[in-house]
Enzyme design. Structure first.
Site, PDB file in Angstrom:
ATOM      1  CG  ASP A  92       1.764  -8.223  11.863  1.00  0.00           C
ATOM      2  OD1 ASP A  92       2.463  -7.868  10.888  1.00  0.00           O
ATOM      3  OD2 ASP A  92       1.812  -9.373  12.342  1.00  0.00           O
ATOM      4  N   GLY A 147      -1.077  -7.777   8.367  1.00  0.00           N
ATOM      5  CA  GLY A 147      -2.114  -8.686   7.904  1.00  0.00           C
ATOM      6  C   GLY A 147      -1.551  -9.913   7.198  1.00  0.00           C
ATOM      7  CG  ASP A 169       5.008 -10.787   6.206  1.00  0.00           C
ATOM      8  OD1 ASP A 169       3.857 -10.333   6.418  1.00  0.00           O
ATOM      9  OD2 ASP A 169       5.577 -11.545   7.006  1.00  0.00           O
ATOM     10  CD  GLN A 180       8.229 -14.414   6.388  1.00  0.00           C
ATOM     11  OE1 GLN A 180       8.504 -15.568   6.743  1.00  0.00           O
ATOM     12  NE2 GLN A 180       7.259 -13.706   6.996  1.00  0.00           N
ATOM     13  N   GLY A 197       7.570 -15.327  10.174  1.00  0.00           N
ATOM     14  CA  GLY A 197       7.581 -16.734   9.782  1.00  0.00           C
ATOM     15  C   GLY A 197       8.241 -17.653  10.793  1.00  0.00           C
ATOM     16  CG  ASP A 200       3.977  -9.298  18.000  1.00  0.00           C
ATOM     17  OD1 ASP A 200       5.013  -9.374  17.315  1.00  0.00           O
ATOM     18  OD2 ASP A 200       2.920  -9.901  17.693  1.00  0.00           O
ATOM     19  CB  CYS A 251       2.441 -10.031  41.405  1.00  0.00           C
ATOM     20  SG  CYS A 251       1.634  -9.255  39.983  1.00  0.00           S
ATOM     21  CB  CYS A 304      -1.235  -7.361  38.905  1.00  0.00           C
ATOM     22  SG  CYS A 304      -1.978  -8.901  39.474  1.00  0.00           S
ATOM     23  CB  CYS A 337      -1.162 -10.117  43.138  1.00  0.00           C
ATOM     24  SG  CYS A 337      -0.794 -11.489  42.013  1.00  0.00           S
ATOM     25  CG  HIS A 372      -0.926 -12.359  37.601  1.00  0.00           C
ATOM     26  ND1 HIS A 372      -0.246 -11.923  38.715  1.00  0.00           N
ATOM     27  CD2 HIS A 372      -0.247 -13.460  37.154  1.00  0.00           C
ATOM     28  CE1 HIS A 372       0.785 -12.718  38.940  1.00  0.00           C
ATOM     29  NE2 HIS A 372       0.807 -13.653  38.009  1.00  0.00           N
TER      30      HIS A 372
END
Lengths: 370, 370
Positions: B91, B93, B145, B187, B214, B264, B302, B304, B307, B333
């Protein structure tokens, strides 16, 4: 528990051995990292096992406070609770009374102290400590002892040592789990005659293993070794000897030469969380700016997750961030170094090269990697 | 970067795709956990990869501050520095200026703000952000941005959106690494006409991918979806669309239905560190006393490390201790849950069952496991 001596060092009292427990074997001399609260800080048990650690040391006092020994008993004991595939020992809480809590009273009956969690009153006696340790279900457990402070006048050290003997007798009487080996603890501060007397009288009570406590509490290295030299000859050859709370590599080798088989200490993991790493090339203080762009692994000679996957620059970055991922990777590295160190010690005993190894370890723990 | 649409949902604008980058492919819709400072908090990169995560989102602002983009450039870029086997995005900033720092000035030229590390003055412009991102070497990077706050008057939102357009043009002009795909950012706050205009004008500038910024800054869910509905139809079908900062499972599904491909968010890992776990059976708040003696895994569904190896009672114990080992296991997890969720979303798109999945996910994220 069964203990077999495998080889003896030609030039010292060192020996290699095999400690057989209901949860597997431990090759000795062995180092047991501290999982005081049921976890080696920053690491999961499965990862610790993969560094070559065969046994860990938990703590009755910490686990009594949280989550409570009945919770762990309910879960099937510490091995099940932690899903730890190896051997477990527990310390009795005697040292924690001495080092952590501020007891309201210490009498022959036991110790009354405030819970570090909520201030509520906890009464710790030999009977309580052993009951807690029986519930926790470790393979090796410790008698409840009166850990002598340092410095300490002779008369006070003698009284404390005698109390430890009375508590050892009560610990033995209270012990009620034949799958667990109860170790008697030798006290006596820095006084050779008290150490020898403590050892003789503890052996007279009769335990399958013996621990030496009240060391690494501020005394000099020479005083610690003198205490060992007074106590160890009084202990039966055939029983395993545990030196409580010692994890400095050169001190461990010196103790092995005098006949010690087992160690436990927070040192490798605490040092890792403070950014001090052991390698066969020397010490690394990962916070040092010299590692900012260093694309080499911590050590070319290490196969831990930190060394095989990440470099000094990245670990330096994570450490400076205060990232807990760094604490984990660095802890696993130091645990792997200690596992390798104990392997080296066992090999050196068989080949009579313990003094060479001591010199090498002294050199690498004194110089910094550049 | 190349983007192929693989399947289209019969009853919505959702699509599955394949994002091809110099560092491997990402199946979309995809969720990228935040490794803002070059690490997913509490986890090592190799472990994150093993949860099924294909791409992570780093942050130019945080990495500029520490360790400095030149250190990472020197190391061969973020993939090398982190030893991350997958795809990386950064990203710009812009959002951090808005959310973290208190800028000394924001002008058309750029932003002047104090370093969170030492208070020294940092001047962030589109040119600086892109140069930093070029040095970091991620596969996908973002235009710098002006992130519009919420609530925001129409006139202010319009000005901010226009500044973002001017900065997008400068970002594009400054971009100097053909291996990296530069995303333009839409935006316009909660104003449909501004969102549509922002999207049209950004597309006119021409980027290989588009992000919507935004959002998730305090507006209602309805306002967020309305903003998406205004912007998305203006974006070219063939380019990937990234919704910045959104990670609430039901919101992601709603956004996917409107045509979003990438997400994200810090949500799964931050929630894990706060003890909130997602499972297909419901939500678990691991701090809850009900788990104190619960010998079941977090989830039977699960695979992971948390688990498969540890149970609720042990994780509850570690979490109550404040143990960082808990933060790691719980983070892994939740990352695994999010990877499974995105798999389910991709499968539901192919079979027209996205609404069924949305209803299921709404139910499991509203009820607690007992």
């Amino acid at each position: 528990m069964d203990f077999e001596i495998v080889t003896r060092d030609p030039s010292s009292s060192a020996r290699t051995g095999l400690l057989l427990t209901p949860h597997g074997a431990v090759e000795t001399p062995a180092f047991m990292p501290c999982a005081s609260r049921g976890v080696i800080k920053a690491c999961a048990p499965d990862e610790v096992a993969s560094t070559g650690v065969q046994a860990v040391m938990c703590n009755a006092f910490h686990l009594l406070i949280r989550p409570g020994s009945e919770v762990i008993h309910q879960a099937g004991g510490l091995h099940e609770f932690m899903n730890w595939p190896g051997v477990v020992a527990t310390d009795s809480g005697g040292f924690q009374v001495f080092s952590l809590a501020q007891p309201k009273s210490v009498t022959d009956e036991g110790v009354v102290l405030p819970s570090p969690l909520d201030g509520s009153e906890i009464c710790l006696t030999p009977e309580v400590s052993i009951q807690v340790q029986n519930e926790l279900g470790a393979d090796m457990i410790m008698a409840f002892d009166d850990c002598t402070p340092y410095p300490c006048e002779y008369a006070e050290a003698a009284q404390s040592m005698e109390r430890t003997l009375r508590w050892a007798q009560r610990s033995k009487a209270a012990h009620d789990n034949s799958a667990q080996a109860l170790f008697g603890i030798v006290q006596g501060s820095v006084y050779a005659d008290l150490r020898a007397e403590s050892a003789r009288a503890t052996v007279e009570l009769g335990f399958p293993g013996y621990a030496i406590g009240g060391v690494s509490v501020g005394e000099t290295e020479a005083e610690m070794f003198a205490a060992l030299e007074a106590a160890l000859p009084e202990l039966p050859e055939a029983a395993p000897r545990h030196l409580l709370g010692v994890g400095v590599p050169t001190q461990m080798i010196a103790a092995v030469k005098r006949g010690v088989d087992l160690f436990d200490c927070v040192l490798p993991t605490r040092n890792a969380r403070h950014g001090l790493l052991y390698t066969w090339e020397g010490i690394i203080r990962i916070n040092n700016a010299r590692y900012r762009e260093d694309s080499r692994p911590l050590s070319e000679l290490c196969d831990c997750p930190a060394c095989t996957q990440y470099n000094r620059a990245y670990l330096h970055h994570l450490f400076r961030l205060g990232e807990t991922a760094a604490w984990r990777l660095l802890s696993l590295h130091n645990l792997r170094f200690f596992a390798q160190l104990m392997e080296q010690i066992r090999e050196a005993i068989g080949t009579g090269k313990l003094e060479d190894l001591r010199a090498q370890v002294a050199a690498i723990t004194e110089r910094e990697v550049v």
